[in-house]
Design an enzyme around this catalytic site. Sequence first.
Site, PDB file in Angstrom:
ATOM      1  N   ASN A 143       5.335   3.764  58.134  1.00  0.00           N
ATOM      2  CA  ASN A 143       5.395   5.092  58.735  1.00  0.00           C
ATOM      3  C   ASN A 143       6.813   5.637  58.632  1.00  0.00           C
ATOM      4  O   ASN A 143       7.770   4.923  58.936  1.00  0.00           O
ATOM      5  CB  ASN A 143       4.973   5.035  60.202  1.00  0.00           C
ATOM      6  N   THR A 155       0.836  -1.198   0.000  1.00  0.00           N
ATOM      7  CA  THR A 155       0.000   0.000   0.000  1.00  0.00           C
ATOM      8  C   THR A 155       0.870   1.247   0.000  1.00  0.00           C
ATOM      9  O   THR A 155       1.981   1.249   0.527  1.00  0.00           O
ATOM     10  CB  THR A 155      -0.879   0.063   1.267  1.00  0.00           C
ATOM     11  N   LYS A 158      -5.647 -13.761  14.198  1.00  0.00           N
ATOM     12  CA  LYS A 158      -6.727 -14.711  14.469  1.00  0.00           C
ATOM     13  C   LYS A 158      -6.613 -15.932  13.560  1.00  0.00           C
ATOM     14  O   LYS A 158      -6.815 -17.066  14.011  1.00  0.00           O
ATOM     15  CB  LYS A 158      -8.092 -14.037  14.263  1.00  0.00           C
ATOM     16  N   LYS A 211      -8.203   2.373   2.730  1.00  0.00           N
ATOM     17  CA  LYS A 211      -7.464   1.736   1.638  1.00  0.00           C
ATOM     18  C   LYS A 211      -7.457   0.211   1.757  1.00  0.00           C
ATOM     19  O   LYS A 211      -7.490  -0.502   0.756  1.00  0.00           O
ATOM     20  CB  LYS A 211      -6.021   2.253   1.591  1.00  0.00           C
ATOM     21  N   HIS A 237      16.952  -1.308  49.580  1.00  0.00           N
ATOM     22  CA  HIS A 237      15.623  -1.920  49.615  1.00  0.00           C
ATOM     23  C   HIS A 237      14.525  -0.866  49.479  1.00  0.00           C
ATOM     24  O   HIS A 237      13.538  -0.859  50.220  1.00  0.00           O
ATOM     25  CB  HIS A 237      15.443  -2.740  50.884  1.00  0.00           C
TER      26      HIS A 237
END
Length: 538
Positions: free
Chosen positions: A432, A46, A149, A78, A290
């Site tokens: 906390n 295309t 598919k 298209k 950590h």
Amino acid sequence: MAVASKNIPAPDLVPVRRALLSVSDKVGLAAFARTLAASGVELVSTGGTSRAIAEAGLAVTDVADITGFPEIMDGRVKTLHPLVHGGLLGVRDDPGHTAAMETHGIRPFDLVVINLYPFEEVRFAGGDYPTTVENVDIGGPAMVRAAAKNHAYVAVLTEPADYARVLEALAGNAGGLPYRLRQELAAKAFARTAAYDAAISGWFAETLALDAPDYRAFGGRLAAEMRYGENPHQSAGFYRSGEKRHGVATARQVQGKQLSYNNINDTDAAFELAGEFDPARTAAVAIIKHANPCGVAEGADLKEAYLKALACDPVSAFGGIVALNRALDAEAAEEIVKTFTEVIIAPGANPEAEAVIAAKKNLRLLLTDGLPDPRAGGLAVKSVAGGLLVQSRDNAVIDDLDLKVVTRRAPDAREMADLRFAFRVAKHVKSNAIVYARDLATVGIGAGQMSRVDSSRIAARKALDAAEAKGLAEPLTKGSVVASDAFFPFADGLLAAVEAGATAVIQPGGSMRDDEVIAAADEHGIAMVVTGIRHFRH
């Protein structure tokens, strides 16, 4: 209602006789098409792809010549035609399908090569609304999904990176492609269109300020397959979302071993914290272990900032991550390599610094060409069983907050500078969170405890350990300030800070017992500032 299957088995090999090519990214296209043509494959294409193939001296049939209908509406229409999609979706071992194909003159495609309009690039480059919408591909995803598919008979490629793999398979299978490969390409194709649609829907949600759209989709591209995840028995991969944010995902790794899952997680935490400090104002260094800071400091230069940050908790800094808000220089590099470090991340590095780091071949050096913007929006995503928690990024910056002094004594200039610094750090400490600071450096950090009092005591204990290591008689918290990521529910958390030697406190406020906490501060001569903003980090 589900569509019933006819249970027609897929052939193992499908000879490739006819290919449909329509690509936005034309890298490697001519060479790929030339190899197909040399094997006798008919090329159909295309627009710009057709011209590129023809310019390479190859015979190519334009889709418009097959459909008998020209491209219209600036190329928007298209390929959406039965002669195209019938050739993609026809089940060749189904008599009903083959009869329909013969009746309507539909010829099958065996190979489909499509990559999509560069929507992600346009989005993250900040394209205007009309331009971004125009780069939403419609025909491309439709053909990709149709071919995927029908992978029992059609192979679909969605990026140039797969050209070599397909050509190798064709050469090794007498011009055919095996079923397993077609399956894998189909799986990748569906993932590609899913990620593409996720980018589009995410852009719409962001543009329209939809905080909680009915559906959320997230997509990413594999950047690295990890040797393992958080623990050796867990598998893991690192995916890039395409967001143009300076950080570990966009960094250039100059040297060192492959980053691990934990390296990436911790390095991200470190650099996000470094980004809170304006490099035009100060040099800043964050040391992370950590995903929590174990030392953060500002200084006149990176060497000074690093040494101040290291002094907070030199034991935890071993094997940590070092993040800088300025380009790494040789003086700072020479200090950093004295302690075993996993990763250094910085906006840049001069050649002398890189030479110093090169002596430690396993030390990873990441350069980002910029800092993450702490004020920028974006999403934070966390998985839970059966779902995702999605929230906006915590982009509150203390420089933009309306700070209020609520005690009789106001902090002096030094205390106020340290309070701002400490709250900036507390934003990046797991809740906390309690952060003690003095002279623009952390001196004790308590993270991730169930009780704020425990966090305060742990931070004070860390400060005492650091002082003893230096041979000091008093803990480093003596004369410091303290920041809490959330309000003090009781006065006991404040009293623990007072006991540690803090002279000023910054906290969000908003507790039912604020008056009690403020009264305790006044009783002990403590200055207190409230921000009105909390920074929980779980």
